[in-house]
Design a protein around this motif. Structure first.
Motif, PDB file in Angstrom:
ATOM      1  N   CYS A   1       1.037  -0.852   0.105  1.00 37.87           N
ATOM      2  CA  CYS A   1       0.825   0.307   0.134  1.00 37.87           C
ATOM      3  C   CYS A   1       1.204   1.494  -0.109  1.00 37.87           C
ATOM      4  CB  CYS A   1      -1.299   0.142   1.469  1.00 37.87           C
ATOM      5  SG  CYS A   1      -2.575  -1.537   1.329  1.00 37.87           S
ATOM      6  N   LYS A   2       1.763   1.447   0.855  1.00 35.08           N
ATOM      7  CA  LYS A   2       2.748   2.820   1.099  1.00 35.08           C
ATOM      8  C   LYS A   2       3.448   2.528  -0.623  1.00 35.08           C
ATOM      9  CE  LYS A   2       7.110   3.812   3.347  1.00 35.08           C
ATOM     10  NZ  LYS A   2       8.036   3.545   4.629  1.00 35.08           N
ATOM     11  N   HIS A   3       3.990   2.104  -1.093  1.00 34.13           N
ATOM     12  CA  HIS A   3       4.418   1.907  -2.690  1.00 34.13           C
ATOM     13  C   HIS A   3       3.377   2.213  -3.627  1.00 34.13           C
ATOM     14  CE1 HIS A   3       6.807   0.717  -5.410  1.00 34.13           C
ATOM     15  NE2 HIS A   3       6.115  -0.243  -6.516  1.00 34.13           N
ATOM     16  N   GLN A   4       2.668   1.738  -3.140  1.00 31.42           N
ATOM     17  CA  GLN A   4       0.903   2.344  -4.484  1.00 31.42           C
ATOM     18  C   GLN A   4       0.869   3.929  -4.588  1.00 31.42           C
ATOM     19  OE1 GLN A   4       0.356   0.050  -6.646  1.00 31.42           O
ATOM     20  NE2 GLN A   4       1.375  -0.991  -5.337  1.00 31.42           N
ATOM     21  N   ARG A   5       0.942   4.367  -3.265  1.00 30.52           N
ATOM     22  CA  ARG A   5       0.525   5.637  -2.784  1.00 30.52           C
ATOM     23  C   ARG A   5       2.587   6.559  -3.349  1.00 30.52           C
ATOM     24  NH1 ARG A   5      -0.712   3.323   2.231  1.00 30.52           N
ATOM     25  NH2 ARG A   5      -3.557   3.494   2.385  1.00 30.52           N
TER      26      ARG A   5
END
Length: 196
Positions: free
Chosen positions: A156-160
């Motif tokens: 999720c952090k990577h998607q952001r």
């Protein structure tokens, strides 16, 4: 001896399965009438044997794991991991119209067992499905490191991060379709309301 059967993906003919023991590495053809129309390619013998051996390894991997998405690093059979990467590379060459050792016959055989040609898309889709499941259970998509799935939190952090790159007009792996998919399940692009 006990026979190991590998179900073909849904697009294949219903009721038909391929047995890894049916692959004859020498001739490159199936042995019995279970799939009479499906013949493994008749490649040069010195290459066919190795290719068919890795195909057998892939079928064993399926039996043990329930899928054919072999990771890039697979210590149990690194030859198989390298072979899978090579098939994907040859597939990209073929689709780009360049010379490739992936014949139509080889591609068909791999398609019939559900081979994953694009591991990045497959991994993204798996993570997206995990996030959807998380959202159903918890009622939100804010996966924190304290939750039981730190891998999903990192994803999720990577998607952001990719989204911020996209907003800045920089190169990003996050496609508009992926943005839409994530937004459709209430994904929080900026959960801490940080300035972009």
């Amino acid at each position: 001896s006990q026979q190991s059967w590998v179900p073909l993906p849904p697009s294949s003919t219903p009721g038909h399965e391929m047995n890894r023991n049916q692959i004859d590495a020498g001739s490159g053809s199936t042995q019995s009438g279970i799939y009479p129309s499906m013949k493994l390619p008749d490649f040069a013998r010195y290459k066919a044997g190795a290719w068919n051996e890795r195909l057998k390894d892939l079928l064993v991997f399926y039996e043990e794991n329930g899928h054919v998405a072999v990771p890039n690093v697979y210590p149990e059979n690194q030859k198989l991991a390298q072979w899978v990467k090579r098939q994907r590379y040859q597939y990209r060459l073929k689709k780009a119209g360049r010379h490739s050792t992936l014949s139509n016959d080889r591609e068909e055989v791999l398609n019939r067992i559900g081979f994953v040609w694009d591991s990045h898309t497959s991994t993204w889709n798996d993570s997206f499905q995990a996030l959807k499941c998380f959202a159903r259970v918890h009622g939100h998509t804010s996966v924190g490191k304290l939750h039981c799935n730190p891998t999903l939190a990192t994803w999720c952090k990577h998607q952001r991060r990719e989204y911020r790159q996209l907003l800045k007009g920089k190169s990003s792996r996050l496609t508009p379709e992926r943005v839409q998919a994530l937004s459709s399940i209430g994904f929080q692009w900026n959960p801490r309301n940080l300035s972009r």
